[in-house]
Design a protein around this motif. Structure first.
Motif, PDB file in Angstrom:
ATOM      1  N   GLU A 105      13.137 -10.480   3.297  1.00  0.00           N
ATOM      2  CA  GLU A 105      12.705 -10.784   1.947  1.00  0.00           C
ATOM      3  C   GLU A 105      11.313 -10.951   1.736  1.00  0.00           C
ATOM      4  N   ALA A 106      10.595 -11.168   2.681  1.00  0.00           N
ATOM      5  CA  ALA A 106       8.849 -11.160   2.208  1.00  0.00           C
ATOM      6  C   ALA A 106       8.530  -9.845   2.416  1.00  0.00           C
ATOM      7  N   ALA A 107       9.126  -9.021   3.179  1.00  0.00           N
ATOM      8  CA  ALA A 107       8.536  -7.640   3.056  1.00  0.00           C
ATOM      9  C   ALA A 107       8.747  -6.949   1.745  1.00  0.00           C
ATOM     10  N   ASN A 108      10.143  -7.065   1.308  1.00  0.00           N
ATOM     11  CA  ASN A 108      10.543  -6.451  -0.143  1.00  0.00           C
ATOM     12  C   ASN A 108       9.444  -7.272  -1.161  1.00  0.00           C
ATOM     13  N   ASN A 109       9.487  -8.643  -1.087  1.00  0.00           N
ATOM     14  CA  ASN A 109       8.446  -9.155  -2.092  1.00  0.00           C
ATOM     15  C   ASN A 109       7.087  -8.720  -2.295  1.00  0.00           C
ATOM     16  N   HIS A 110       6.761  -8.506  -1.107  1.00  0.00           N
ATOM     17  CA  HIS A 110       5.247  -8.366  -1.038  1.00  0.00           C
ATOM     18  C   HIS A 110       5.046  -6.725  -0.684  1.00  0.00           C
ATOM     19  N   THR A 112       5.383  -4.498   1.980  1.00  0.00           N
ATOM     20  CA  THR A 112       4.780  -4.453   3.096  1.00  0.00           C
ATOM     21  C   THR A 112       5.969  -4.264   4.139  1.00  0.00           C
ATOM     22  N   ARG A 113       5.638  -3.671   5.102  1.00  0.00           N
ATOM     23  CA  ARG A 113       6.505  -3.367   6.196  1.00  0.00           C
ATOM     24  C   ARG A 113       6.281  -4.107   7.428  1.00  0.00           C
ATOM     25  N   THR A 114       5.141  -4.952   7.274  1.00  0.00           N
ATOM     26  CA  THR A 114       4.945  -5.794   8.532  1.00  0.00           C
ATOM     27  C   THR A 114       4.757  -7.344   8.148  1.00  0.00           C
ATOM     28  N   VAL A 115       5.515  -8.142   9.068  1.00  0.00           N
ATOM     29  CA  VAL A 115       5.761  -9.374   8.687  1.00  0.00           C
ATOM     30  C   VAL A 115       5.482 -10.226   9.871  1.00  0.00           C
ATOM     31  N   LEU A 116       4.722 -11.296   9.743  1.00  0.00           N
ATOM     32  CA  LEU A 116       4.339 -12.049  10.804  1.00  0.00           C
ATOM     33  C   LEU A 116       4.849 -13.633  10.541  1.00  0.00           C
ATOM     34  N   TRP A 117       5.356 -14.349  11.470  1.00  0.00           N
ATOM     35  CA  TRP A 117       5.674 -15.599  11.116  1.00  0.00           C
ATOM     36  C   TRP A 117       5.256 -16.560  12.550  1.00  0.00           C
ATOM     37  N   THR A 118       5.115 -17.788  12.405  1.00  0.00           N
ATOM     38  CA  THR A 118       4.822 -18.940  13.397  1.00  0.00           C
ATOM     39  C   THR A 118       5.963 -19.189  14.316  1.00  0.00           C
ATOM     40  N   PRO A 137       1.477 -18.990   3.021  1.00  0.00           N
ATOM     41  CA  PRO A 137       1.682 -17.692   3.598  1.00  0.00           C
ATOM     42  C   PRO A 137       0.218 -16.887   3.085  1.00  0.00           C
ATOM     43  N   LYS A 138      -0.073 -15.913   3.848  1.00  0.00           N
ATOM     44  CA  LYS A 138      -1.332 -15.121   3.713  1.00  0.00           C
ATOM     45  C   LYS A 138      -0.921 -13.733   3.787  1.00  0.00           C
ATOM     46  N   TYR A 139      -1.222 -12.943   2.441  1.00  0.00           N
ATOM     47  CA  TYR A 139      -0.989 -11.529   2.450  1.00  0.00           C
ATOM     48  C   TYR A 139      -2.528 -10.707   2.510  1.00  0.00           C
ATOM     49  N   ALA A 213       0.297  -6.495   5.587  1.00  0.00           N
ATOM     50  CA  ALA A 213       0.863  -7.307   6.305  1.00  0.00           C
ATOM     51  C   ALA A 213       0.828  -8.727   5.537  1.00  0.00           C
ATOM     52  N   ILE A 214       2.073  -9.528   6.110  1.00  0.00           N
ATOM     53  CA  ILE A 214       2.049 -10.855   5.294  1.00  0.00           C
ATOM     54  C   ILE A 214       2.560 -11.887   6.564  1.00  0.00           C
ATOM     55  N   ILE A 215       1.603 -12.910   6.681  1.00  0.00           N
ATOM     56  CA  ILE A 215       1.794 -13.907   7.651  1.00  0.00           C
ATOM     57  C   ILE A 215       2.300 -15.157   6.809  1.00  0.00           C
ATOM     58  N   LEU A 216       3.874 -15.582   7.309  1.00  0.00           N
ATOM     59  CA  LEU A 216       4.561 -16.684   6.784  1.00  0.00           C
ATOM     60  C   LEU A 216       4.412 -17.974   7.613  1.00  0.00           C
TER      61      LEU A 216
END
Length: 345
Positions: A105-110, A112-118, A137-139, A213-216
């Protein structure tokens, strides 16, 4: 049609933890998944467990190989993966059942094809600790993705306030990767026998090629801190040489980038935490440990790195620690390392 995510799971003698890991995968709310499980020469029943899951769910694919180590196991998974995305999960960890849905969902909304999380650190006494990377979250877009790449290479001045979290963005797990970047550039993991730790180099290469990329802030991975292979249980006699090899490889990727070189120098300075604890865990007499610390810190690369280290953002206790390393107060450094050992044990 949902894009296919290939989840790569190396397993070596992890039968005690595998069911929790594999259940967390098969129960994902996101369904278009394949699970590539590599049995790396296990002798504890791990292979039999993997076969049970594969018999019950066709999304499980098993690679059975002689023991080759984590890096080669992941590489075998990369070679077999068919997905548009790749993800790595260690066999003694587990993920929340909504992990892939949240990531996609984060990849589609932003876009991007790279998503990181804690993630959560899970301790043997049942306690959990969330690792905070960012407050929100940081894009990172095409212009700012370099900042993420630099942070993976090493900490900036402000990041040095918490040097113990230097590798919070360097793991191979806790993210989905763009499989096309990995395939097109033939990215592979290098054996720890050569470089000491495999995840950092892979990420330095990947994020140099990545355009967003986005970091959740969601903690979706559960990282088990009491596995028998942890640093606190195994002294690695050749670790200083291996990490020097790692830094040389990263230097080759960095080239003439001065800011990246400064970040790598900061990482080199922070590495004295891990290298020092590695010596303390050896249980050698104090004199032998301090002699080894002196040998490490007398190296020209370490001397050069410490000359440029900016400690202005560090709290007092870390400033004392790094000053003792910089000024060659090896006995003090030894006792500070002993204090850290007591805290983490």
């Amino acid at each position: 049609m949902q894009p296919l995510i290939s989840i790569i799971v190396p397993a070596y003698n992890s039968a005690a933890f595998l069911p929790q890991c594999l259940d967390s995968l098969k129960d994902q709310s996101y369904r278009n998944l394949e699970f590539i499980c590599i049995n790396d020469g296990s002798i504890d029943g791990s292979l039999e467990l993997l076969k049970e899951y594969a018999a019950a769910d066709s999304r499980f694919v098993i690679i059975d190989q002689p023991n080759k180590g984590l890096s080669e196991s992941r590489n075998a998974g990369i070679n077999m993966a068919k997905g548009e995305y790749m993800m790595f999960v260690d066999s003694d960890d587990w993920i929340d059942t909504a992990t892939c849905s949240i990531a996609m969902e984060a990849a589609n909304n932003h876009d991007t094809r790279t998503v990181l999380w804690t993630y959560w650190k899970e301790y043997v006494d049942g306690k959990s600790q969330k690792v905070e990377i960012f407050d929100s979250p940081k894009y990172f877009d095409r212009k700012s993705i370099r900042n993420l790449w630099l942070r993976i290479i090493g900490p900036g001045v402000e990041d040095l306030a918490t040097p113990q979290f230097i590798d919070s963005l360097s793991t191979a797990w806790g993210r989905i990767y763009d499989a096309e970047i990995i395939r097109r550039n033939r990215l592979k993991f290098i054996d720890t026998k050569e470089i000491g730790t495999e995840d950092l180099l892979f990420n330095v290469e990947y994020f140099k090629l990545c355009d967003s990329a986005i970091i959740l802030t969601d903690a979706l991975t559960h990282y088990r801190k009491y596995a028998t292979t942890s640093l606190t249980n195994i002294h690695k006699a050749d670790l200083p040489r291996k990490w020097q090899n790692l830094y040389r490889r990263i230097t080759g990727i960095i080239g003439d980038d001065r800011e990246a070189a400064m970040r790598l120098d900061n990482r080199r300075c922070c590495s004295i935490i891990g290298l020092g604890l590695n010596e303390v865990f050896s249980e050698h007499p104090r004199k032998e440990v301090t002699t080894e610390l002196e040998a490490i810190l007398s190296d020209k690369d370490y001397r050069s790195a410490f000359r440029q280290l900016d400690m202005s953002a560090m709290p007092l206790h870390w400033r004392l620690f790094f000053t003792s390393a910089k000024e060659g107060h090896y006995t003090l450094l030894y006792f500070l390392l002993r204090c850290i050992e007591k805290i983490i044990r």
